[in-house]
Design a protein around this motif. Structure first.
Motif, PDB file in Angstrom:
ATOM      1  N   ILE A  85     -76.105   6.549  67.779  1.00 49.16           N
ATOM      2  CA  ILE A  85     -75.232   6.968  68.875  1.00 49.16           C
ATOM      3  C   ILE A  85     -73.856   6.321  68.725  1.00 49.16           C
ATOM      4  O   ILE A  85     -72.824   6.944  69.025  1.00 49.16           O
ATOM      5  N   VAL A  86     -73.816   5.071  68.236  1.00 52.95           N
ATOM      6  CA  VAL A  86     -72.531   4.425  67.975  1.00 52.95           C
ATOM      7  C   VAL A  86     -71.745   5.203  66.922  1.00 52.95           C
ATOM      8  O   VAL A  86     -70.534   5.435  67.067  1.00 52.95           O
ATOM      9  N   LEU A  87     -72.427   5.631  65.853  1.00 50.50           N
ATOM     10  CA  LEU A  87     -71.750   6.408  64.810  1.00 50.50           C
ATOM     11  C   LEU A  87     -71.232   7.734  65.368  1.00 50.50           C
ATOM     12  O   LEU A  87     -70.108   8.150  65.074  1.00 50.50           O
ATOM     13  N   VAL A  88     -72.045   8.407  66.173  1.00 54.10           N
ATOM     14  CA  VAL A  88     -71.610   9.663  66.789  1.00 54.10           C
ATOM     15  C   VAL A  88     -70.393   9.415  67.680  1.00 54.10           C
ATOM     16  O   VAL A  88     -69.446  10.215  67.702  1.00 54.10           O
ATOM     17  N   THR A  89     -70.409   8.305  68.396  1.00 55.69           N
ATOM     18  CA  THR A  89     -69.293   7.965  69.275  1.00 55.69           C
ATOM     19  C   THR A  89     -68.001   7.785  68.493  1.00 55.69           C
ATOM     20  O   THR A  89     -66.946   8.314  68.862  1.00 55.69           O
ATOM     21  N   VAL A  90     -68.073   7.030  67.407  1.00 54.22           N
ATOM     22  CA  VAL A  90     -66.880   6.779  66.593  1.00 54.22           C
ATOM     23  C   VAL A  90     -66.350   8.078  66.001  1.00 54.22           C
ATOM     24  O   VAL A  90     -65.145   8.356  66.032  1.00 54.22           O
ATOM     25  N   LEU A  91     -67.239   8.901  65.462  1.00 44.98           N
ATOM     26  CA  LEU A  91     -66.834  10.155  64.822  1.00 44.98           C
ATOM     27  C   LEU A  91     -66.258  11.142  65.835  1.00 44.98           C
ATOM     28  O   LEU A  91     -65.172  11.698  65.638  1.00 44.98           O
ATOM     29  N   SER A  92     -66.976  11.359  66.930  1.00 44.00           N
ATOM     30  CA  SER A  92     -66.526  12.327  67.926  1.00 44.00           C
ATOM     31  C   SER A  92     -65.277  11.847  68.652  1.00 44.00           C
ATOM     32  O   SER A  92     -64.345  12.630  68.899  1.00 44.00           O
ATOM     33  N   GLY A  93     -65.249  10.572  68.996  1.00 42.42           N
ATOM     34  CA  GLY A  93     -64.087  10.036  69.696  1.00 42.42           C
ATOM     35  C   GLY A  93     -62.817  10.177  68.887  1.00 42.42           C
ATOM     36  O   GLY A  93     -61.765  10.559  69.416  1.00 42.42           O
ATOM     37  N   ALA A  94     -62.887   9.888  67.589  1.00 46.82           N
ATOM     38  CA  ALA A  94     -61.708  10.008  66.732  1.00 46.82           C
ATOM     39  C   ALA A  94     -61.268  11.455  66.608  1.00 46.82           C
ATOM     40  O   ALA A  94     -60.073  11.774  66.672  1.00 46.82           O
ATOM     41  N   ALA A  95     -62.225  12.365  66.429  1.00 47.00           N
ATOM     42  CA  ALA A  95     -61.890  13.786  66.268  1.00 47.00           C
ATOM     43  C   ALA A  95     -61.281  14.359  67.543  1.00 47.00           C
ATOM     44  O   ALA A  95     -60.271  15.073  67.503  1.00 47.00           O
ATOM     45  N   ASN A 135     -68.081  13.784  74.033  1.00 45.54           N
ATOM     46  CA  ASN A 135     -66.820  14.517  73.928  1.00 45.54           C
ATOM     47  C   ASN A 135     -66.072  14.541  75.254  1.00 45.54           C
ATOM     48  O   ASN A 135     -64.852  14.420  75.302  1.00 45.54           O
ATOM     49  N   SER A 136     -66.812  14.710  76.353  1.00 44.45           N
ATOM     50  CA  SER A 136     -66.164  14.738  77.671  1.00 44.45           C
ATOM     51  C   SER A 136     -65.548  13.390  78.020  1.00 44.45           C
ATOM     52  O   SER A 136     -64.468  13.325  78.620  1.00 44.45           O
ATOM     53  N   GLY A 137     -66.227  12.315  77.655  1.00 47.65           N
ATOM     54  CA  GLY A 137     -65.673  10.988  77.905  1.00 47.65           C
ATOM     55  C   GLY A 137     -64.395  10.754  77.119  1.00 47.65           C
ATOM     56  O   GLY A 137     -63.401  10.233  77.651  1.00 47.65           O
ATOM     57  N   ALA A 138     -64.406  11.152  75.843  1.00 46.39           N
ATOM     58  CA  ALA A 138     -63.208  11.014  75.015  1.00 46.39           C
ATOM     59  C   ALA A 138     -62.078  11.876  75.562  1.00 46.39           C
ATOM     60  O   ALA A 138     -60.915  11.453  75.612  1.00 46.39           O
ATOM     61  N   ALA A 139     -62.408  13.097  75.980  1.00 46.90           N
ATOM     62  CA  ALA A 139     -61.387  14.014  76.489  1.00 46.90           C
ATOM     63  C   ALA A 139     -60.773  13.487  77.793  1.00 46.90           C
ATOM     64  O   ALA A 139     -59.557  13.572  77.997  1.00 46.90           O
ATOM     65  N   ALA A 140     -61.603  12.942  78.679  1.00 46.12           N
ATOM     66  CA  ALA A 140     -61.088  12.423  79.949  1.00 46.12           C
ATOM     67  C   ALA A 140     -60.145  11.248  79.724  1.00 46.12           C
ATOM     68  O   ALA A 140     -59.078  11.158  80.354  1.00 46.12           O
ATOM     69  N   ALA A 141     -60.516  10.350  78.812  1.00 44.44           N
ATOM     70  CA  ALA A 141     -59.659   9.194  78.541  1.00 44.44           C
ATOM     71  C   ALA A 141     -58.348   9.619  77.887  1.00 44.44           C
ATOM     72  O   ALA A 141     -57.269   9.130  78.245  1.00 44.44           O
ATOM     73  N   ALA A 142     -58.436  10.536  76.933  1.00 48.04           N
ATOM     74  CA  ALA A 142     -57.214  11.009  76.275  1.00 48.04           C
ATOM     75  C   ALA A 142     -56.333  11.779  77.253  1.00 48.04           C
ATOM     76  O   ALA A 142     -55.101  11.686  77.210  1.00 48.04           O
ATOM     77  N   MET A 143     -56.952  12.545  78.138  1.00 45.96           N
ATOM     78  CA  MET A 143     -56.202  13.279  79.172  1.00 45.96           C
ATOM     79  C   MET A 143     -55.444  12.298  80.057  1.00 45.96           C
ATOM     80  O   MET A 143     -54.275  12.537  80.425  1.00 45.96           O
ATOM     81  N   ALA A 144     -56.077  11.201  80.426  1.00 42.37           N
ATOM     82  CA  ALA A 144     -55.423  10.199  81.265  1.00 42.37           C
ATOM     83  C   ALA A 144     -54.198   9.625  80.560  1.00 42.37           C
ATOM     84  O   ALA A 144     -53.148   9.422  81.186  1.00 42.37           O
ATOM     85  N   ALA A 148     -51.582   6.023  67.954  1.00 42.26           N
ATOM     86  CA  ALA A 148     -52.659   5.027  67.939  1.00 42.26           C
ATOM     87  C   ALA A 148     -53.269   4.856  69.325  1.00 42.26           C
ATOM     88  O   ALA A 148     -54.489   4.680  69.458  1.00 42.26           O
ATOM     89  N   LEU A 149     -52.420   4.900  70.369  1.00 40.52           N
ATOM     90  CA  LEU A 149     -52.932   4.743  71.733  1.00 40.52           C
ATOM     91  C   LEU A 149     -53.823   5.917  72.107  1.00 40.52           C
ATOM     92  O   LEU A 149     -54.870   5.744  72.744  1.00 40.52           O
ATOM     93  N   LEU A 150     -53.434   7.128  71.720  1.00 34.83           N
ATOM     94  CA  LEU A 150     -54.233   8.314  72.038  1.00 34.83           C
ATOM     95  C   LEU A 150     -55.588   8.252  71.338  1.00 34.83           C
ATOM     96  O   LEU A 150     -56.629   8.561  71.932  1.00 34.83           O
ATOM     97  N   GLN A 151     -55.592   7.854  70.082  1.00 32.65           N
ATOM     98  CA  GLN A 151     -56.857   7.742  69.359  1.00 32.65           C
ATOM     99  C   GLN A 151     -57.727   6.637  69.932  1.00 32.65           C
ATOM    100  O   GLN A 151     -58.948   6.783  70.053  1.00 32.65           O
ATOM    101  N   ALA A 152     -57.096   5.516  70.297  1.00 29.65           N
ATOM    102  CA  ALA A 152     -57.860   4.419  70.897  1.00 29.65           C
ATOM    103  C   ALA A 152     -58.470   4.847  72.222  1.00 29.65           C
ATOM    104  O   ALA A 152     -59.623   4.518  72.527  1.00 29.65           O
ATOM    105  N   ALA A 153     -57.694   5.592  73.017  1.00 36.60           N
ATOM    106  CA  ALA A 153     -58.217   6.065  74.299  1.00 36.60           C
ATOM    107  C   ALA A 153     -59.398   7.001  74.083  1.00 36.60           C
ATOM    108  O   ALA A 153     -60.411   6.923  74.796  1.00 36.60           O
ATOM    109  N   GLY A 154     -59.289   7.892  73.103  1.00 37.85           N
ATOM    110  CA  GLY A 154     -60.399   8.789  72.805  1.00 37.85           C
ATOM    111  C   GLY A 154     -61.646   8.035  72.394  1.00 37.85           C
ATOM    112  O   GLY A 154     -62.757   8.343  72.847  1.00 37.85           O
TER     113      GLY A 154
END
Length: 328
Positions: A235-245, A92-101, A112-118
């Motif tokens: 972990i890949v599935l968790v990444t996809v789910l959490s990153g999108a959310a 979640n922190s990784g997704a948040a940092a990328a989206a924040m950037a 789409a860019l925000l979701q991709a960054a997350g």
């Protein structure tokens, strides 16, 4: 099981209806019925409030709840720790940092860019955690410890961006980081729904593997399960789910922790039963949190992440107390 699912779906339907009816401008149930069915010559303003403002918001909250609850269920199983959730892995922190950037550095970023960054932020964090934790195989303890360390690093990066970004962009990003679906629209809803179809389906199909891995690496390996491969895929599935959310709603905490525990209490340890119940519970929690945040202090709207934090923090303390009592 069927009765429980029906009861949860009815509760979710009631929360959705309440979210459509209540807000800055409250609607009567009759007005809501006419607006949603198109009967009785509905008022154009009421129709606009329901379909353009509130429906996208409640649908986005629903899908975010499903994604976070499913990701949390997987995390609890592969980590075999009742306190584990995607946030513990740093995803979640990784997704948040990328989206924040993206929010701070790009003027009016497209959805789409925000979701991709997350997603890519979450993926980069997951890859880093998995790579650093590998030492002749994966260990849930190493993954958790490294995840906590990298999560702190990502949080520091987020703070750095907030310190040097434009004040307007930083304020908008901070509201987003608090966890909110206030700027929902149907484009976000459709993108998130499309993004979740495959990972949620794969998660439900992996119930048997998760039932096996929760008994421990040695037991699972003795029964022929490729534990490291399964843990990596999960972990890949968790990444996809959490990153999108996280990309569409910011950091709405504790859903991935509370929903799976409630589901386990209701239906037992089988993941084939836990997944649908946890998904419905997660959807109910986020929809209810968003509704409470909108009506508790009008006209101020509290982000859903603050409401879930007020509920999740005591629940986390309860789990800690339970583990301490059990260990004692």
């Amino acid at each position: 099981m069927i009765r429980l699912l029906v009861a949860l779906m009815l509760l979710l339907a009631l929360l959705v209806a309440a979210s459509l009816a209540f807000g800055d401008v409250s609607l009567t149930w009759r007005d809501l019925y006419h607006a949603t069915t198109g009967t009785g010559d509905p008022d154009p303003q009421t129709t606009m409030i329901v379909f353009d403002l509130r429906l996208p918001r409640v649908l986005l909250a629903l899908f975010v709840g499903v994604a976070l609850a499913t990701a949390g269920t997987i995390t609890l199983a592969i980590m075999r720790n009742p306190l584990a959730e995607p946030g513990v892995l740093g995803i979640n922190s990784g997704a948040a940092a990328a989206a924040m950037a993206v929010i701070v550095l790009v003027q009016e970023p497209p959805i789409a860019l925000l979701q991709a960054a997350g997603f890519f932020g979450a993926a980069a964090m997951a890859l880093a955690v998995y790579t650093l934790a590998w030492r002749g195989g994966t260990s849930s303890l190493r993954i958790i410890l490294i995840g906590i360390g990298l999560s702190s690093l990502a949080t520091a990066g987020t703070t750095f961006l907030s310190a040097f970004g434009d004040i307007g962009d930083v304020q908008r990003a901070m509201v987003w980081l608090a966890g909110s679906v206030y700027d929902a629209n149907m484009d976000k809803v459709r993108l998130l729904a499309f993004w979740l179809i495959i990972p949620v389906t794969l998660a439900f199909l992996s119930a048997g593997e998760l039932d096996l891995i929760r008994f421990g690496d040695h037991s699972a390996k003795s029964l022929g399960q490729p534990v490291d491969l399964v843990r990596g895929v999960m972990i890949v599935l968790v990444t996809v789910l959490s990153g999108a959310a996280v990309a569409v709603s910011g950091l709405i905490g504790f859903i991935g922790l509370v929903a799976p525990h409630i589901a386990r209490r209701l239906v037992g340890a089988s993941h084939a039963r836990i997944f649908p119940v946890a998904a419905l519970v997660g959807a109910c929690l986020v929809v209810a949190a968003d509704l409470i945040g909108r009506i508790i202090l009008p006209p101020t709207q509290l982000p859903a992440g603050i409401v879930t934090g007020l509920v999740g923090a005591p629940f986390f303390a309860y789990l800690l107390w339970g583990r301490r009592h059990g260990d004692g």
